[in-house]
Scaffold this active site. Sequence first.
Site, PDB file in Angstrom:
ATOM      1  CD  GLU A  64      52.747  38.303  43.232  1.00  0.00           C
ATOM      2  OE1 GLU A  64      52.003  37.911  42.339  1.00  0.00           O
ATOM      3  OE2 GLU A  64      53.205  37.573  44.134  1.00  0.00           O
ATOM      4  CG  ASP A  80      48.660  37.984  40.883  1.00  0.00           C
ATOM      5  OD1 ASP A  80      49.754  37.756  40.315  1.00  0.00           O
ATOM      6  OD2 ASP A  80      48.264  37.355  41.885  1.00  0.00           O
ATOM      7  CB  ILE A  82      51.261  34.485  36.507  1.00  0.00           C
ATOM      8  CG1 ILE A  82      51.644  34.823  35.059  1.00  0.00           C
ATOM      9  CG2 ILE A  82      50.793  33.024  36.596  1.00  0.00           C
ATOM     10  CD1 ILE A  82      52.640  33.864  34.429  1.00  0.00           C
ATOM     11  CG  ASP A  83      46.202  34.382  41.570  1.00  0.00           C
ATOM     12  OD1 ASP A  83      46.962  34.603  42.520  1.00  0.00           O
ATOM     13  OD2 ASP A  83      45.110  33.788  41.692  1.00  0.00           O
ATOM     14  CB  THR A  85      53.543  31.858  40.147  1.00  0.00           C
ATOM     15  OG1 THR A  85      53.085  33.110  39.651  1.00  0.00           O
ATOM     16  CG2 THR A  85      54.969  31.654  39.684  1.00  0.00           C
ATOM     17  CG  ASP A 208      47.085  37.229  46.025  1.00  0.00           C
ATOM     18  OD1 ASP A 208      47.771  36.806  45.084  1.00  0.00           O
ATOM     19  OD2 ASP A 208      47.542  37.448  47.173  1.00  0.00           O
TER      20      ASP A 208
HETATM   21  C1  IPD Z   1      48.984  32.676  45.101  1.00  0.00           C
HETATM   22  C2  IPD Z   1      47.763  31.947  44.630  1.00  0.00           C
HETATM   23  C3  IPD Z   1      47.409  30.825  45.578  1.00  0.00           C
HETATM   24  C4  IPD Z   1      47.252  31.309  46.992  1.00  0.00           C
HETATM   25  C5  IPD Z   1      48.486  32.072  47.432  1.00  0.00           C
HETATM   26  C6  IPD Z   1      48.740  33.242  46.467  1.00  0.00           C
HETATM   27  P1  IPD Z   1      50.646  33.734  43.241  1.00  0.00           P
HETATM   28  O1  IPD Z   1      49.333  33.753  44.226  1.00  0.00           O
HETATM   29  O2  IPD Z   1      46.677  32.823  44.528  1.00  0.00           O
HETATM   30  O3  IPD Z   1      46.176  30.197  45.244  1.00  0.00           O
HETATM   31  O4  IPD Z   1      47.036  30.217  47.834  1.00  0.00           O
HETATM   32  O5  IPD Z   1      48.255  32.565  48.716  1.00  0.00           O
HETATM   33  O6  IPD Z   1      49.835  33.983  46.900  1.00  0.00           O
HETATM   34  O7  IPD Z   1      51.836  33.762  44.145  1.00  0.00           O
HETATM   35  O8  IPD Z   1      50.571  32.507  42.432  1.00  0.00           O
HETATM   36  O9  IPD Z   1      50.457  34.999  42.504  1.00  0.00           O
HETATM   37 CA    CA Z   2      48.559  35.887  43.398  1.00  0.00          CA
HETATM   38 CA    CA Z   3      51.410  36.346  41.030  1.00  0.00          CA
END
Ligand code: IPD
Ligand code: CA
Ligand code: CA
Length: 276
Positions: A64, A80, A82-83, A85, A208
């Site tokens: 990412e 990813d 950190i998913d 963030t 994601d």
């Molecule tokens: C997000 C998370 C979140 C989702 C967002 C994503 P990130 O990823 O997965 O649940 O609703 O659309 O972008 O930005 O924390 O890696």
């Molecule tokens: Ca993510």
């Molecule tokens: Ca992320």
Amino acid sequence: MRKEFAILQTCLQTAGQIARRHLGKVNYRLKSKANLVTQADVACQKAMLQIIRANFPQHDFLAEENGLKNTGSPWRWVIDPIDGTTNFAHTMPHFSISVALACKNDIVLGGVYDVCTDELFLARKGKGATLNGKKIHVSTVNKLQDALLVTGFPYEREKQINELLALFKNFILSCHDIRRLGSAALDLCWVAAGRFDGYWEKDLNPWDVCAGKLILEEAGGKITDYRGKKWQTLSLFGRQILASNGKIHREMCDIIKEGSLSHTAAARTRRPAARV
Ligand code: IPD
Ligand code: CA
Ligand code: CA
């Protein structure tokens, strides 16, 4: 694939330790109005790419935080760091590390690590999905009215807010309840583990969802676009996800169809009448 699977798990554990060390000491910058990035995102990604480069120098990757290597190798890691963030930056203990390995366009390995609960979801293509070593399976709920759903909202939400809320309204009037937890990778894993029965979200990226997709499918679930058509794994287009235990998929598709029809009709009536 034994070595690849071991390296995938090393990546998840290494990044998990880094994220744990950073939790609570977060400073972030904004990629856009609501899209955050922290030092931990960057440090986790750097550590994982180092491990991958050292073990598989020929492999490509897509990560990412501006992590792209595209030499035409059939092997591509999708990461990813950190998913979730936004949760992480607010010290909410619900975020994950997500790593998948694709061969051409086929995801063959997937792992999602929930750092705060120490839950590790893993899947190998054709070999099932596990949570901390135990096989997992999607729920048996077969009516939308009995379902617990989860969703998320895209960062670029202003222009489409009415459409997003119209869909949310239609779903919440049709099921037990809906949650918004903030990690798409975990949302998919929780459908895989039978904690949720269905999930929808739009404007997602491959990092994601790639690992979670394999985990969900290996747990017996279904993932498509909003119309119920095959979802293009590594494409950055058509980024809507509809995921479920399979049994309520058709009903979820119907709700989305109704939602977009009623939104289009409402938008038409809001538009000022054309001058004659
Ligand atoms: C997000 C998370 C979140 C989702 C967002 C994503 P990130 O990823 O997965 O649940 O609703 O659309 O972008 O930005 O924390 O890696
Ligand atoms: Ca993510
Ligand atoms: Ca992320």
